[in-house]
Design an enzyme around this catalytic site. Structure first.
Site, PDB file in Angstrom:
ATOM      1  N   ASP A 283      49.104  34.125  45.867  1.00 31.44           N
ATOM      2  CA  ASP A 283      48.001  34.740  45.134  1.00 31.44           C
ATOM      3  C   ASP A 283      47.497  35.937  45.936  1.00 31.44           C
ATOM      4  OD1 ASP A 283      45.000  35.112  44.461  1.00 31.44           O
ATOM      5  OD2 ASP A 283      45.727  33.862  42.838  1.00 31.44           O
ATOM      6  N   ILE A 284      47.587  37.132  45.327  1.00 33.04           N
ATOM      7  CA  ILE A 284      47.146  38.339  46.021  1.00 33.04           C
ATOM      8  C   ILE A 284      45.636  38.289  46.184  1.00 33.04           C
ATOM      9  CG2 ILE A 284      47.009  40.856  45.894  1.00 33.04           C
ATOM     10  CD1 ILE A 284      49.661  40.814  44.404  1.00 33.04           C
TER      11      ILE A 284
ATOM     12  N   ASN B  47      41.653  46.016  41.393  1.00 30.32           N
ATOM     13  CA  ASN B  47      41.717  46.630  40.064  1.00 30.32           C
ATOM     14  C   ASN B  47      40.448  47.408  39.746  1.00 30.32           C
ATOM     15  OD1 ASN B  47      44.295  45.991  39.102  1.00 30.32           O
ATOM     16  ND2 ASN B  47      43.654  43.988  38.361  1.00 30.32           N
TER      17      ASN B  47
ATOM     18  N   ASP C  14      49.012  47.189  39.097  1.00 34.48           N
ATOM     19  CA  ASP C  14      50.386  46.901  38.657  1.00 34.48           C
ATOM     20  C   ASP C  14      51.394  47.280  39.732  1.00 34.48           C
ATOM     21  OD1 ASP C  14      49.407  46.000  36.280  1.00 34.48           O
ATOM     22  OD2 ASP C  14      49.936  47.791  35.123  1.00 34.48           O
TER      23      ASP C  14
ATOM     24  N   GLU D  21      47.776  37.664  38.996  1.00 39.18           N
ATOM     25  CA  GLU D  21      48.154  38.090  40.350  1.00 39.18           C
ATOM     26  C   GLU D  21      48.836  36.973  41.128  1.00 39.18           C
ATOM     27  OE1 GLU D  21      43.834  36.688  40.615  1.00 39.18           O
ATOM     28  OE2 GLU D  21      45.192  37.607  39.173  1.00 39.18           O
TER      29      GLU D  21
END
Length: 343
Positions: free
Chosen positions: A218-219, A226, A235, A261
């Site tokens: 998980d980023i 964003n 993206d 994500e």
């Protein structure tokens, strides 16, 4: 949770989350006066879930321009971003195959008719030859035989040409079907397997009972990324991280976009120690990367990822494996992010 693009769409939201998505979807449908049809509801449901980023971007763009969200617009969004254009592509391929088959059968029937006519002519010539005593009549019969034979040869040649053309068309359609099949398995943004294909692979591994490990990535603080730099840069970050997973898959391990994500890998025939070592390498390389804004040398700063690992145990199901990996991921987040934990 309907985490990534797949055809048909896969929804696995928990009851409370699905209920909240329902509430928000109805509010949006009322606000923009879109009838609550199955198509419109699916579009708004995908939008509020935030999992279908392409659809979210498309709707956000329209809302910023104050463009109306009409039933025609939602139908277009549904076909393009929910169904991913699959029905049209499948219909076109099906029509193409039908046309090739119809043309081939027509050509075969035409050649059969010509061959039957020639065969009848040859039979008549054979009867006449048995009682032929005149040289001129013999010449006429030989000429007719040659003509009938040439007609059969020409018809056979035409059929061969048509069959070759049909074979080429079938090969093109086969490639299109393969492309459709691959598209149905692949996440359009990252090029990794989508959630539906991932679930199938995980189910296969569990049913075989092979030794493997599941890693959920998980980023970290992706929403803030964003919000600060825009979805397009978000993206790009996802695509870059996906490339790291691809580089460590070695055509053996399986990399997928789990949703939003979140990404995942299945390390097949891989011990926990080795899985942990590879996962750490991926985490370190991502943290050391300094991604830049498009058209600029300005760095967006450090972006990190957290990971959780679970290893297959006897009688594990896909759900139990995912739950343990998710718990390990939660621990990585709770302990400060940018780290790997396992359960």
């Amino acid at each position: 949770m309907s985490k990534t693009l797949s055809f048909p769409p896969v929804y696995q939201h928990a009851f409370l989350q699905a209920s909240e998505n329902l509430r928000q979807s109805l509010l949006l449908a009322n606000r923009y006066q879109t009838p609550v049809t199955p198509v419109n509801y699916a579009v708004w449901y995908e939008y509020v879930s935030g999992d279908n980023q392409d659809l979210v971007n498309s709707i956000d763009t329209r809302l910023k321009k104050n463009d109306p969200i009409t039933p025609e617009v939602t139908q277009y969004l549904y076909e393009k971003y929910v169904l991913m254009g699959m029905p049209e592509r499948l219909s076109n391929t099906n029509n193409g195959l039908k046309l090739v088959v119809d043309n081939t059968l027509e050509n075969i029937s035409r050649v059969e008719a010509a061959a039957s006519e020639c065969n009848e002519g040859l039979t008549q010539s054979q009867v006449k030859l048995e009682s032929c005593n005149d040289i001129d009549e013999l010449k006429t019969l030989v000429s007719q035989i040659l003509t009938n034979t040439q007609q059969i040869t020409n018809s056979s040649g035409e059929l061969k040409t048509e069959l070759t053309r049909s074979t080429e068309e079938i090969m093109k359609l086969r490639q299109e079907l393969e492309a459709v099949k691959e598209m149905a398995r692949t996440d359009s943004l990252t090029g990794l397997l989508n959630r539906g294909a991932f679930d199938n692979e995980l189910q296969k591994l569990c049913s075989k009972g092979h030794a493997f490990s599941l890693v959920l990535f998980d980023i970290d603080k992706f929403k803030r990324l964003n919000d600060s730099f825009g979805h397009l840069l978000g993206d790009k970050v996802l695509q870059f991280f996906a490339s790291l997973l691809k580089s460590h898959s070695n055509d053996i391990h399986i990399a997928a976009r789990f949703g939003g994500e979140e990404l995942a890998m299945l390390f097949v025939h891989c011990r926990l120690e080795e899985t942990f070592m590879i996962t750490e390498k991926i985490r370190e390389k991502f943290a050391a990367s300094r991604l830049k804004k498009k058209g600029s040398h300005e760095s967006i700063g450090q972006v990190t990822v957290s990971a959780g690992i679970s290893t297959y145990q006897n009688n594990d199901t896909p759900i139990s494996l995912i739950e343990r990996a998710d718990q390990a991921l939660y621990r990585s987040k709770a302990d400060g992010r940018n780290q790997v934990n396992f359960i």
